[in-house]
Enzyme design. Structure first.
Site, PDB file in Angstrom:
ATOM      1  CG  ASP A  17      -1.725   1.384   1.389  1.00 56.66           C
ATOM      2  OD1 ASP A  17      -2.481   1.657   0.850  1.00 56.66           O
ATOM      3  OD2 ASP A  17      -1.227   1.723   2.562  1.00 56.66           O
ATOM      4  CG  ASP A  19      -1.853   7.174  -0.094  1.00 60.13           C
ATOM      5  OD1 ASP A  19      -0.986   8.776   0.217  1.00 60.13           O
ATOM      6  OD2 ASP A  19      -2.012   7.301  -0.465  1.00 60.13           O
ATOM      7  CG  ASP A 173      -1.242   2.656   6.489  1.00 59.11           C
ATOM      8  OD1 ASP A 173      -1.987   2.394   5.427  1.00 59.11           O
ATOM      9  OD2 ASP A 173      -1.774   3.327   6.936  1.00 59.11           O
TER      10      ASP A 173
END
Length: 201
Positions: A17, A19, A173
């Site tokens: 991922d 961001d 995250d």
């Protein structure tokens, strides 16, 4: 470097991922959201932002319209929010714990970015950080229809680098991204708030 998490397993590809995982962009994105929402007398909390992380901005605007009975134009909002984000791009940094892994495995196995952000924004951020050279492919919001927690984006990335999903390790995250990786039959390491890594499966 991954042996401490997976002593009996090796991986043929790493899928990240973007961001909040590779780049520490979440504070800048949240600030941009709230600047763009201000004229509608709305705001987004950090917890709300994280719970929706991984979904394309336009989809989140549609959800907010339903939630708040508003009529915000998703396409126009995306442009406004992205402009606010790009104005703060100089403050964005990489996440050290993840970059150490990326640099260690660069040139050894394929690596890809798998994100709910638009390609233009991801590429501008990567260029600012000087990290585009590390990745073999990008899968961005324009590339798929069903966003996280659907597994489509991770499966697409695995197909593009021609590695079976079970042989890929994902880094995420956000809850939606972790769910997407697991549904794609991938192991996943979570990037926590303090940027440490935790095995989620």
């Amino acid at each position: 470097m991954l042996n401490k998490f997976f002593p009996d397993q090796s991986f043929k590809a790493l899928l990240f991922d973007f961001d909040g995982t590779v780049a520490d962009t979440m504070p800048a994105h949240l600030a941009a959201w709230n600047k763009a929402l201000d004229k509608y007398d709305l705001s987004l909390s950090r917890d709300q932002h994280m719970s929706w992380a991984g979904r394309p901005t336009a989809r989140i605007v549609e959800m907010m319209n339903q939630l708040h009975k508003t009529d915000i134009n998703p396409e126009q909002f995306v442009k406004e929010k992205e402009a606010h984000y790009l104005a703060s791009l100089g403050d964005v940094t990489t996440i050290k714990s993840v970059m150490e892994i990326i640099q260690h495995y660069h040139g050894q196995i394929p690596m890809a970015i798998v994100t709910g952000s638009r390609r233009k924004i991801v590429e501008l951020t990567m260029n600012q950080l000087g990290i585009q050279k590390y990745f073999d492919t990008l899968v961005c919001a324009e590339d798929y229809t069903q966003g996280k927690p659907a597994p489509d984006c991770f499966l697409m990335a695995a197909a593009k680098i021609q590695i079976a999903p079970a042989d890929c390790l994902a880094f995420e995250d956000a809850v939606l991204g972790i769910e997407a990786a697991h549904t794609a039959n991938m192991n996943c390491l979570k990037v926590t708030d303090d940027h440490s890594l935790v095995h989620t499966r």
